[in-house]
Design a protein around this motif. Structure first.
Motif, PDB file in Angstrom:
ATOM      1  N   ILE A 102     -47.944-143.955  77.924  1.00 31.37           N
ATOM      2  CA  ILE A 102     -47.384-142.945  77.020  1.00 31.37           C
ATOM      3  C   ILE A 102     -47.843-143.204  75.583  1.00 31.37           C
ATOM      4  O   ILE A 102     -48.233-142.276  74.864  1.00 31.37           O
ATOM      5  CB  ILE A 102     -45.843-142.943  77.115  1.00 31.37           C
ATOM      6  N   LYS A 134     -51.388-142.209  75.025  1.00 32.33           N
ATOM      7  CA  LYS A 134     -51.636-140.795  75.345  1.00 32.33           C
ATOM      8  C   LYS A 134     -52.689-140.638  76.442  1.00 32.33           C
ATOM      9  O   LYS A 134     -53.678-139.911  76.296  1.00 32.33           O
ATOM     10  CB  LYS A 134     -52.050-140.024  74.088  1.00 32.33           C
ATOM     11  N   GLU A 141     -40.489-139.393  82.673  1.00 31.28           N
ATOM     12  CA  GLU A 141     -40.914-139.461  81.277  1.00 31.28           C
ATOM     13  C   GLU A 141     -42.439-139.398  81.169  1.00 31.28           C
ATOM     14  O   GLU A 141     -42.978-138.767  80.251  1.00 31.28           O
ATOM     15  CB  GLU A 141     -40.387-140.749  80.637  1.00 31.28           C
ATOM     16  N   ASN A 143     -44.512-136.235  79.380  1.00 33.96           N
ATOM     17  CA  ASN A 143     -45.473-136.435  78.293  1.00 33.96           C
ATOM     18  C   ASN A 143     -46.860-135.905  78.655  1.00 33.96           C
ATOM     19  O   ASN A 143     -47.851-136.296  78.040  1.00 33.96           O
ATOM     20  CB  ASN A 143     -45.556-137.918  77.933  1.00 33.96           C
ATOM     21  N   ASN A 144     -46.902-135.034  79.664  1.00 33.36           N
ATOM     22  CA  ASN A 144     -48.125-134.329  80.045  1.00 33.36           C
ATOM     23  C   ASN A 144     -49.192-135.253  80.642  1.00 33.36           C
ATOM     24  O   ASN A 144     -50.381-134.951  80.600  1.00 33.36           O
ATOM     25  CB  ASN A 144     -48.722-133.564  78.867  1.00 33.36           C
TER      26      ASN A 144
END
Length: 791
Positions: free
Chosen positions: A58, A61, A85, A89-90
């Motif tokens: 996360i 990214k 989660e 967060n894609n």
């Protein structure tokens, strides 16, 4: 807890330069429990390690994350919530579904989560790999129905990859298939311009592209292959023109599409049945959060479609990226004689908040196409009701395996469902002409007049007092057949099975045995039957067939006049093994394991082992025995093999109640039970008429409205058919088997008695009324007429 996948370190990732990809590496499979990690080749991973890795993904990214790992504990909440989660967060997560095939109900977490792309394995002939785990998901059991998983399958058998040092190596496993799909995801990522990736690509849109582009294989069902074999080019075509939208997976339920639509295509719908539940997944590519704008609706293509009654349960909030849509399907009573196919669509409208730079919410209408096969209601004797409600599995509790000979799989975690580890039995029953329905609610929530047999197999939960009383009346007075397949239960052995779990840093101890024998004994007490606490093992010959008794229990209480079968076995329980060793060097002794009994207008059959019906670790099956038992319980057919003179009980088998197996007192059973300290209520897998009530006889709603052109047909006794007068006593209420002799009494049904009393009362009333009228005409009132008037 996380169990590592079988196989060695292996990766296949095709990386585009613009992508950050994190892959959690796979290590050799280990036994679940820290106390068993003695071999040097075993390795263990802790939940905390994965949480750290997920936090790193996360923070940096990441775009794509592959997990060639998995475990059965979908209630490891720190792990599960961190996965949520991750996807929120894609980050697109791909995960192997597990190598516990060909057994059903063996999906591993996190691949069984709806926001994860769960991958199964196939070989180069497009056959499902034998090791590939099968669905359905078991989160929803026993009070619902599982989702379709895996999502897709990919090549995972004998795949060439590089060794850690030099050269190539052939490897197999879903751990191999999963990174193949992760590589495909990366390639699909690369076709979207970088400026549009974040607004188009997300866990839901990528799964839409994969499942809609997949090639459906001929042969495997939906719980083996999901949408089918991954197809890079077809998924590319889906993404090339993709606009954010919501969809339903699977998008079609077709009863005529066999074997893909198994088990639905194996048993048609009919009036009077328990609702058939189909649990689909909503994929919301419009945003991480979505909402249902308008409730789901059924749109039939013709008038016959109005014979279908569908109730829906669905996610109030769709997050992250996915939700569920469950259909509860019934045929209305006026369709009891209908035969044919019914088609239509289910629609549901989804919306998500505006994306960045947009002013209006995003909205999309989802479609689920239905093609249903309907037949006239089968006769009562052909209908079996399977008790799912009283099943407990791991998680949440430590429920031990049913066969103690199986050392490498110590948990009962496959769901114990007709469509998971009992799926072969289900197919056999259908081939034999039986119709099998599932009860996910207490016994008060079904009408016994509808069914020939109530089938109780390998159950671990307790029973409400109301259930025990109703079942007693259902068997004795309503003629319901009862077939029970139990399992081992021994307190000393359970205590010996405790272990220290290195992951949770706590001692684990079984909350019950293979079955909850004390609870079953309470249920069977009105019939004078009880199981003991032996753990019996061995082979025996019956009906010229060799059978295996695998960690079953014995029958210690049985009334005179019934039929009881005994065979020589060895008792491997802690107390029994010690005693046998001291007395006779582990010799075998005859133990009763099968009993058949006529009681009132019903019939009861009990057998002390369920392993022969469970495909998980079956040595030999006893389907032949099950068929003969069902012939007896449903139709009263007495096979000479089971009803020989030599097996008839001339005197009762008796054991004092105080000597029967007792419950554990050091376990808070209410933590795992749907009965203890819980409210008696009919859930949404029972008939619509009793949803949210305590069941038949209590707060029953009205019947369905009639459909024009279709006459009303009473499905057997009406909704209040099992009503008991609170001021009357049935034979069952007298506890007829409480005496020491336990003779098999002929129980006279009380149903003839109520009409007789009513007729006598009417005659008496009319006589009194005539006398009163005469006396009124004479203008005389006596104490006698007043007495009658006050009745």
């Amino acid at each position: 807890m996380i169990i590592l996948d079988m196989g060695l370190l292996w990766l296949v990732l095709l990386l585009a330069k613009m992508l950050n990809v994190l892959v959690l590496l796979q290590m050799p499979k280990y036994m679940l429990f820290g106390c068993l990690l003695m071999h040097s080749s075993f390795q263990v991973s802790y939940t905390s390690w994965f949480l750290d890795a997920f936090n790193y993904a996360i923070a940096t990214k990441m775009d794509v994350l592959n997990l060639s790992i998995g475990g059965p504990d979908y209630l490891d909440l720190p792990f599960v919530e961190k996965v949520w989660e991750i996807t929120a967060n894609n980050i697109i997560m791909v995960s192997a579904i597990g190598n516990d095939g060909p057994l059903y109900g063996t999906l591993n977490n996190p691949a069984d989560q709806s926001d994860i792309i769960g991958v199964g394995g196939i070989d180069y002939k497009d056959h499902i790999a034998s090791f590939s785990s099968r669905g359905m998901s078991t989160w929803e059991i026993p009070h619902g129905y599982g989702r379709v998983k895996p999502d897709i399958v990919a090549y995972g058998r004998e795949i060439m990859g590089s060794k850690i040092s030099t050269g190539c190596k052939s490897l197999s496993g879903t751990s191999v298939a999963s990174p193949v799909v992760a590589g495909i995801v990366c390639l699909l990522f690369s076709i979207i311009p970088e400026s549009k990736r974040k607004e188009i690509l997300n866990p839901a849109s990528m799964k839409q592209a994969l499942v809609e582009g997949a090639a459906k294989l001929s042969g495997p069902n939906m719980y083996e292959q999901g949408a089918g074999r991954v197809d890079l080019l077809e998924s590319f075509e889906v993404l090339k023109s993709y606009q954010p939208r919501a969809s339903i997976f699977p998008s079609v339920l077709d009863y005529t599409d066999c074997p893909y639509s198994w088990p639905f295509c194996r048993q048609p719908l009919y009036a009077g049945a328990m609702p058939v539940i189909f649990n689909a997944t909503i994929l919301n590519g419009m945003g991480v959060t979505g909402y249902v704008e308008s409730p789901p609706a059924w749109h039939p293509f013709n008038e016959e479609g109005n014979l279908i009654s569908i109730h829906f349960t669905y996610s109030d909030i769709i997050w992250p990226w996915t939700g569920f849509l469950a259909l509860h399907v019934q045929i209305k009573e006026e369709g009891a004689q209908f035969s044919g196919e019914i088609e239509g669509n289910v629609t549901v409208k989804i919306y998500s908040p505006p994306a960045q730079g947009e002013k209006l919410p995003r909205s999309s209408t989802c479609f689920l196409s239905l093609k249903l096969k309907v037949v006239p209601t089968p006769p009562r004797s052909a209908r079996i009701l399977w008790d799912q409600f009283h099943n407990i599995k791991y998680p949440p509790g430590y429920i031990p395996r049913d066969s103690l000979d199986v050392r490498n799989d110590i948990l009962d975690w496959h769901g114990d469902h007709l469509h998971t580890n009992f799926h072969i039995m289900f197919n056999m029953l259908r081939d034999s002409g039986y119709y099998v329905e599932t009860l996910g609610s207490p016994f008060t929530c079904f009408d016994a007049h509808q069914y020939g047999t109530l089938l109780l197999v390998d159950l671990e939960d307790e029973y409400f007092d109301e259930e025990i009383k109703k079942l007693r009346d259902d068997v004795i007075n309503t003629g319901l057949g009862l077939a029970v397949f139990a399992d081992w239960y021994n307190l000393e052995s359970m205590v010996k099975m405790k272990f220290f779990d290195d992951n949770t840093r706590s001692w684990w101890t079984p909350v019950t045995g293979g079955a909850n024998v004390p609870a079953l004994n309470d249920l069977l007490a009105p019939f004078g039957i009880a199981f003991g606490d032996k753990i019996l093992n061995g082979d025996f010959l019956m009906n010229a067939q060799q059978s295996r008794y695998a960690s079953g229990t014995d029958i210690v209480k049985f009334p005179r006049g019934g039929y009881l079968h005994s065979f020589p076995f060895m008792d491997s329980s802690e107390s029994g093994a010690t005693q046998n060793f001291l007395l006779s060097g582990m010799s075998k002794a005859d133990s009763p394991i099968l009993g058949l009994l006529e009681v009132g207008s019903g019939r009861v059959a009990v057998y002390g082992d369920s392993n022969c019906l469970d495909s998980s670790h079956m040595v030999t099956n006893c389907y032949w025995l099950l068929q003969k038992i069902l012939d007896f319980t449903a139709s009263g057919i007495k096979d000479p093999v089971l009803f020989s003179d030599s097996s008839r009980q001339d005197k009762p088998l008796y054991l004092d109640r105080k000597q029967l197996p007792s419950r554990r007192t050091d376990v808070n059973f209410s933590t795992y039970s749907a009965v203890v300290d819980k409210e008696l209520i009919c859930r949404r897998d029972s008939r619509f008429e009793v949803w949210g009530t305590k069941g038949y006889d209590l707060h029953v709603r009205g019947r369905n409205r009639r459909m024009p052109g279709y006459g009303f047909i009473d499905m057997g006794g009406g909704l209040n058919s099992t009503h008991l007068d609170q001021n009357s006593k049935s034979a069952a209420d007298l506890d007829i088997f409480s005496r020491d002799d336990l003779d098999l009494l002929v129980v006279v049904s009380r149903h003839w008695l109520i009409p007789a009393i009513a007729v006598l009362g009417l005659i008496l009333f009319l006589s009194c009324w005539k006398i009163r009228q005469k006396r009124r005409r004479r203008r005389k009132v006596s104490s006698t007429s007043l007495r009658y008037a006050n009745l």
